[in-house]
Design an enzyme around this catalytic site. Sequence first.
Site, PDB file in Angstrom:
ATOM      1  N   VAL A 216       0.858  -1.186   0.000  1.00  0.00           N
ATOM      2  CA  VAL A 216       0.000   0.000   0.000  1.00  0.00           C
ATOM      3  C   VAL A 216       0.894   1.235   0.000  1.00  0.00           C
ATOM      4  O   VAL A 216       1.665   1.452   0.935  1.00  0.00           O
ATOM      5  CB  VAL A 216      -0.937   0.011   1.226  1.00  0.00           C
ATOM      6  CG1 VAL A 216      -1.823   1.246   1.207  1.00  0.00           C
ATOM      7  CG2 VAL A 216      -1.781  -1.254   1.258  1.00  0.00           C
ATOM      8  N   ASP A 217       0.784   2.037  -1.055  1.00  0.00           N
ATOM      9  CA  ASP A 217       1.661   3.202  -1.206  1.00  0.00           C
ATOM     10  C   ASP A 217       0.849   4.384  -1.709  1.00  0.00           C
ATOM     11  O   ASP A 217       0.559   4.490  -2.897  1.00  0.00           O
ATOM     12  CB  ASP A 217       2.794   2.871  -2.177  1.00  0.00           C
ATOM     13  CG  ASP A 217       3.836   3.979  -2.235  1.00  0.00           C
ATOM     14  OD1 ASP A 217       3.673   4.971  -1.501  1.00  0.00           O
ATOM     15  OD2 ASP A 217       4.801   3.851  -3.007  1.00  0.00           O
ATOM     16  N   SER A 218       0.488   5.273  -0.792  1.00  0.00           N
ATOM     17  CA  SER A 218      -0.283   6.456  -1.184  1.00  0.00           C
ATOM     18  C   SER A 218       0.568   7.463  -1.938  1.00  0.00           C
ATOM     19  O   SER A 218       0.046   8.444  -2.465  1.00  0.00           O
ATOM     20  CB  SER A 218      -0.882   7.122   0.059  1.00  0.00           C
ATOM     21  OG  SER A 218       0.140   7.547   0.943  1.00  0.00           O
ATOM     22  N   ARG A 337       7.035   3.529  -7.811  1.00  0.00           N
ATOM     23  CA  ARG A 337       6.447   4.519  -6.906  1.00  0.00           C
ATOM     24  C   ARG A 337       6.115   5.800  -7.640  1.00  0.00           C
ATOM     25  O   ARG A 337       5.089   6.406  -7.421  1.00  0.00           O
ATOM     26  CB  ARG A 337       7.398   4.800  -5.740  1.00  0.00           C
ATOM     27  CG  ARG A 337       7.669   3.598  -4.870  1.00  0.00           C
ATOM     28  CD  ARG A 337       8.441   3.943  -3.625  1.00  0.00           C
ATOM     29  NE  ARG A 337       7.556   4.624  -2.672  1.00  0.00           N
ATOM     30  CZ  ARG A 337       7.539   5.920  -2.467  1.00  0.00           C
ATOM     31  NH1 ARG A 337       8.319   6.711  -3.151  1.00  0.00           N
ATOM     32  NH2 ARG A 337       6.725   6.454  -1.578  1.00  0.00           N
TER      33      ARG A 337
END
Length: 414
Positions: A216-218, A337
């Site tokens: 999970v990478d906002s 990312r």
Amino acid sequence: MNITVTYEHSDDVLGPFELSEDMSLIDLFALIDFKEESQIIFHNMKQLDTKNTNITLKEAGLQNHDMLLIKPKNPASSQAAFGQPQEIDLTDEQYIEQFRTFLLENPSMAQEMGLPNLEHMINNKTQFHQLLGPVLLSRRGERSNNPFGIPNSEYSRLMSNPDDPVNQARISELTNQHEIDEQLRYAMEYTPESFTQVSMLYIKLEINGHPVKAFVDSGAQQTIMSTKLAERTGLTSLIDKRFSGIAQGVGTGKILGRIHTTQIKIHDVFLPCSFTVLDTPMEMLLGLDMLRRHQASIDLKNNVLRISDVETPFLPESEIPKDSLHALTTPAADEVRKAALKRDSSSGKNAMTGDANKVKQPKIPSSTTNQTVPSFAESDIKKLVDLGFSRKEAINALNKTGGNVDYAASLLFQ
């Protein structure tokens, strides 16, 4: 009784020792390695009488939870043994002689130095000054007794002419470094957790019945799936290769295409999700597009991800895929990312300007190119150019969306 011992010259603290009140002073001195010939011991701010060491601790006036303070008899010579002599108002000759005198009074320290023929040199003043004098003076010059922790010679030079521009620059540099060092000491004392590695956020989900651990990478714009995971979950046939290209970050990675929609299962809830298929070691990354779409909430206090009224816990470090941890430190991770998509000259251009764009995007009138281009922030234009579009396309998209970068990016990706 419990007795604590502290040393003035080093701030070391020993104990508390659990002792019997019938224990003799001589046994206590042996326990704490007290040397009567070079040290003084204090109890309740008064020097303890060491002439009669056969008396008990109780007879000496010691009580439970008392503290004993040990000081050197000769502070100057004692500190010299630890490389910090009292050198104020001492000439070089006096400094060397002070060190020689201390070694004469403390033969055990001389033995620990391990220098050949040191015992003979100590007894020969002239030879000691000639052979060891230069070494001691060199150490004395390197040592600092100033707030900046620099050699005293440099400190004296700076303070002798502080208005000199060169000296001012050096003093400013030392002041800044001193503040940084103070912040470091404060952080290490009060927030030591900031120096440890933080576990990344992973959750368990399913795709076509296959269990997956998703990162999970906002901070990532797009949701990513690896080519291996696409093959394992049987989604390879759904990849739209018109959206192939190059992901460019620190390095480069190949984008196979895009899966426009498929279902993921979190607990008992099925959610539609689209993926950019990227050749990366990380199996799956939930980016901001999917998190926003389903109004997800990252709750770090309770260590859960809330999505569609479902709470799923983040995985402990022991369950995080080790290959994914390695992937986070490689250039490919930066590509994932940032999701800075750049089309290559062969397939990327056709992917973004092919039939999909012709159907979904209205044709730009030819007169638009001849009109005066509205002024947009260069940073906004650069954001779109970094996604792989030309400067002209970026400006046209900003013009259509009134300068909104997010809407412009969505328009360009249609």
